[in-house]
Design an enzyme around this catalytic site. Structure first.
Site, PDB file in Angstrom:
ATOM      1  N   LYS A 155       6.217   3.909  17.081  1.00 30.82           N
ATOM      2  CA  LYS A 155       6.045   2.822  16.112  1.00 30.82           C
ATOM      3  C   LYS A 155       7.258   2.782  15.197  1.00 30.82           C
ATOM      4  O   LYS A 155       7.574   3.765  14.525  1.00 30.82           O
ATOM      5  CB  LYS A 155       4.763   3.020  15.301  1.00 30.82           C
ATOM      6  CG  LYS A 155       4.495   1.870  14.318  1.00 30.82           C
ATOM      7  CD  LYS A 155       3.076   1.930  13.776  1.00 30.82           C
ATOM      8  CE  LYS A 155       2.804   0.820  12.777  1.00 30.82           C
ATOM      9  NZ  LYS A 155       1.411   0.834  12.297  1.00 30.82           N
ATOM     10  N   ASN A 171       4.049   7.779  14.644  1.00 31.38           N
ATOM     11  CA  ASN A 171       4.401   7.113  13.390  1.00 31.38           C
ATOM     12  C   ASN A 171       5.789   7.604  12.978  1.00 31.38           C
ATOM     13  O   ASN A 171       5.934   8.650  12.374  1.00 31.38           O
ATOM     14  CB  ASN A 171       3.344   7.441  12.322  1.00 31.38           C
ATOM     15  CG  ASN A 171       3.595   6.710  11.024  1.00 31.38           C
ATOM     16  OD1 ASN A 171       4.625   6.045  10.862  1.00 31.38           O
ATOM     17  ND2 ASN A 171       2.664   6.811  10.100  1.00 31.38           N
ATOM     18  N   ASN A 210       6.216  -1.590  11.393  1.00 30.03           N
ATOM     19  CA  ASN A 210       5.477  -0.993  10.294  1.00 30.03           C
ATOM     20  C   ASN A 210       5.783  -1.819   9.040  1.00 30.03           C
ATOM     21  O   ASN A 210       6.485  -2.823   9.105  1.00 30.03           O
ATOM     22  CB  ASN A 210       5.880   0.480  10.125  1.00 30.03           C
ATOM     23  CG  ASN A 210       4.781   1.306   9.445  1.00 30.03           C
ATOM     24  OD1 ASN A 210       4.100   0.816   8.536  1.00 30.03           O
ATOM     25  ND2 ASN A 210       4.621   2.540   9.861  1.00 30.03           N
ATOM     26  N   THR A 211       5.292  -1.366   7.899  1.00 25.63           N
ATOM     27  CA  THR A 211       5.452  -2.153   6.666  1.00 25.63           C
ATOM     28  C   THR A 211       6.882  -2.110   6.134  1.00 25.63           C
ATOM     29  O   THR A 211       7.643  -1.192   6.421  1.00 25.63           O
ATOM     30  CB  THR A 211       4.520  -1.613   5.574  1.00 25.63           C
ATOM     31  OG1 THR A 211       4.777  -0.221   5.412  1.00 25.63           O
ATOM     32  CG2 THR A 211       3.068  -1.821   5.936  1.00 25.63           C
ATOM     33  N   CYS A 229       6.476   5.849   8.438  1.00 20.02           N
ATOM     34  CA  CYS A 229       5.699   5.705   7.206  1.00 20.02           C
ATOM     35  C   CYS A 229       6.632   5.696   6.003  1.00 20.02           C
ATOM     36  O   CYS A 229       7.344   6.665   5.751  1.00 20.02           O
ATOM     37  CB  CYS A 229       4.684   6.815   7.033  1.00 20.02           C
ATOM     38  SG  CYS A 229       3.696   6.547   5.552  1.00 20.02           S
ATOM     39  N   ASN A 272       0.838  -1.195   0.000  1.00 21.40           N
ATOM     40  CA  ASN A 272       0.000   0.000   0.000  1.00 21.40           C
ATOM     41  C   ASN A 272       0.866   1.235   0.000  1.00 21.40           C
ATOM     42  O   ASN A 272       1.969   1.245   0.559  1.00 21.40           O
ATOM     43  CB  ASN A 272      -0.943   0.010   1.213  1.00 21.40           C
ATOM     44  CG  ASN A 272      -0.306   0.631   2.430  1.00 21.40           C
ATOM     45  OD1 ASN A 272      -0.231   1.853   2.558  1.00 21.40           O
ATOM     46  ND2 ASN A 272       0.188  -0.204   3.332  1.00 21.40           N
ATOM     47  N   GLY A 304       1.299  -9.137  10.013  1.00 22.30           N
ATOM     48  CA  GLY A 304       0.715 -10.310   9.364  1.00 22.30           C
ATOM     49  C   GLY A 304      -0.031 -11.265  10.265  1.00 22.30           C
ATOM     50  O   GLY A 304      -0.169 -12.451   9.941  1.00 22.30           O
TER      51      GLY A 304
END
Lengths: 304, 263
Positions: free
Chosen positions: A165, A128, A192-193, A131, A70, A244
């Protein structure tokens, strides 16, 4: 007696250790159509910035093997509307609200967090620092000194617990984790991703307009577990595990590696009531293993 | 908005209606009577390794026998796997989702424009209109596809006894040319108050949108977009709005007013 699912993070009590992850549950309104948000341990709201943001143009999500990419680009309503409409919507639910905060500069984090300090519905903030989809998103994530300074500055304006995070897209996550702890963070959430990419072989274009995006879903679970395992041994503050999680067994793995609670993200897109399944699965697992409390699992990984 | 549920429910029927085109009847959905034309369901693809559900407009609801139907064409891994399911297999269904069409007042002549595999919500709308005693002579059902074999399940549409105009791009059945051409002609030949409802490929919707706009015809169309969540929480299925900003197709859509969205 029913096993106790409650956990405590930085003095805040959670009825169970299952939270919804930032950016995967909006501000709770949509999920509230499906189940009582009060059944969640907590809800982490979509990153809020000072100004409203439309986010990146479409396409901004792509399905990949056992995961998704995303690049939403921090689309959100901005802090004014967030406080006016979104936080007040959450007022009536008996769950913890953790407000995820993003900013381009430290002073934006400070501005948002000082305003949130007056909103008692914001039980905690989650900073955050990670990101991957906006140019400035990674600066704080990668630099331990900036991370420490940022947490310390937010702690001065926000009197309730502050969670940082963390991004997996760094050379040494332990360094950043320790820095956040030194800055006064009350907890860490990770991960995070991961930065990823997918390409359309007919058009030769990336499958996201942002070119790269954040990879989430079952594909990243092993990475998340390894990083939590590393960080848990190096910090004293509690960890919230993300990456996940699709069922109670995944959640147990995170707890054993050292997470006190978990956040479910991409799993919500697959099955929006997945947190409830995980909660009841945990309950059964604890009963089956004759454990009195879910906290009996935290960090109980055995050595070979 | 009606309550949304996630349910594992059985497939009660499966019919192949064209090359790679299937109808699945799915039974015992607790929200059956609340489904409105234009709404969709989000269906998990069983044993596929695919993470995300697939979105399908509801094609039909059979209240007597207690099932809803979807009509789809195999275009990728998800629809391929769904084409292999059998009667009595269970499907994981999330829905009903999105907003349905706004029902029109009775005095207008309705142009129902269905392009290819976008036909299902248009049929469902026509059926509900007829059930509500909308004069079938004032319902002009335009259904176009690439060729004859892709004009599927026409018998079902004919049972509604609306006026029906079939067309194929290659002229293998009905009028030759795009469905939009047939509609244009019909509009120019009549002096009536029209309202349009459309669903189909994006190129078709773009023409319908422009045509309706030029002729001052109000109406709505239903959009398609890849949707990870279907609920409005992933922010993946967005489209630009004519007035600026984005809209979530799954939440604010999939039905939009003419002129509302940038196509």
């Amino acid at each position: 007696m029913k096993p106790d699912l409650s956990v405590e993070i930085a003095g805040v009590k959670f009825s169970n250790p299952v939270l919804t992850a930032s950016g995967t549950c909006g501000y709770g309104e949509e999920l509230a159509d499906l189940f009582d948000l009060g059944r969640l341990g907590g809800i982490v709201t979509k990153s809020v910035t000072v100004q409203p943001r439309d986010g990146h143009p479409p396409p901004r999500t792509a399905e990949t093997e056992s995961g998704m990419l995303n690049a939403i680009g921090l689309a959100n309503v901005g802090i004014d509307k967030f406080i006016e409409e979104k936080l007040s919507f959450l007022e009536s639910y008996r769950t913890n609200v953790i407000v995820n905060v993003a900013g381009a500069r430290l002073r934006e984090y400070i501005e948002i967090c000082s305003r949130l300090n007056d909103c008692l519905r914001a039980d905690m903030v989650e900073l955050n620092f990670s990101c991957p989809n906006v140019e400035w998103g990674m600066e704080i994530a990668k630099d331990a000194l900036i991370a420490e300074k940022s947490v310390a500055a937010v702690k001065k304006v926000f009197s309730r617990p502050v969670i940082a995070k963390l991004s997996p897209n760094v050379s040494d996550i332990v360094l950043i984790a320790r820095a956040c702890e030194a800055g006064g963070a009350d907890g860490l959430s990770l991960i995070n991703t991961l930065v990823g990419m997918a390409v359309d072989i007919e058009t030769y274009r990336p499958r996201l307009t942002n070119n790269t995006g954040g990879l989430s879903g079952p594909a990243i679970k092993p990475v998340a577990l390894a990083l939590i395992y590393q960080v848990y041994r190096e910090v004293k503050i509690p960890i919230i595990g993300i990456g996940g999680i699709m069922n109670y067994a995944d959640a147990v793995e995170f707890l054993l590696c050292g997470a006190t609670a978990v956040q479910v993200g991409t799993g919500l897109f697959v099955k929006p009531d997945i947190p409830l399944e995980i909660i009841s699965g945990l309950q059964k697992y604890l009963g089956k293993h004759k454990l009195k409390s879910v906290t009996d699992l935290v960090g109980k990984l055995r050595k070979y | 908005m009606s309550r949304i549920v996630v349910e594992s429910i059985p497939i009660t029927g499966k019919t192949e209606v064209g090359p790679g085109c299937f109808i699945l009847d799915v039974g015992r959905f607790s929200r059956l009577k609340f489904i409105r034309p234009g709404q969709f369901v989000h269906i998990g693809v069983p044993d596929s390794g695919l993470l995300f559900r697939r979105a399908f407009s509801v094609y039909d609801v059979d209240m007597e026998r207690g099932f809803f139907s979807i009509l789809f064409k195999v275009v990728g891994r998800g629809t391929h796997r769904l084409s292999q399911v059998k009667k009595n297999d269970t499907l994981d269904v999330l829905g009903p989702l999105g907003n349905g069409f706004k029902f029109p007042g009775k005095r207008e002549t309705l142009i129902l424009a269905a392009g290819g595999i976008g036909m299902p919500p248009i049929y469902f709308l026509a059926k509900r209109l007829v059930e509500r005693n909308y004069d079938p002579d004032k319902v002009l059902f335009f259904y176009g596809a690439v060729s004859k074999s892709e004009l599927v399940d026409v018998r079902r549409i004919k049972k509604l006894k609306t006026r029906i105009f079939l067309s194929t791009d290659d002229g293998s059945f009905g009028f030759k040319g795009f469905v939009t051409g047939v509609i244009k002609k019909a509009i120019s030949e009549r002096q009536e108050k029209f309202r349009i409802f459309a669903c189909g490929p994006e190129g078709m919707l773009r023409v319908v949108d422009a045509m309706a706009h030029q002729n001052g015809i109000p109406g709505q169309f239903s959009l398609e977009a890849p949707m990870p969540c279907g609920l409005g929480i992933c922010l993946g299925c967005i489209r630009p709005l004519a007035g600026g900003g984005y809209t979530r197709v799954c939440r604010e859509g999939p039905v939009y007013d003419i002129g509302e969205v940038v196509l």
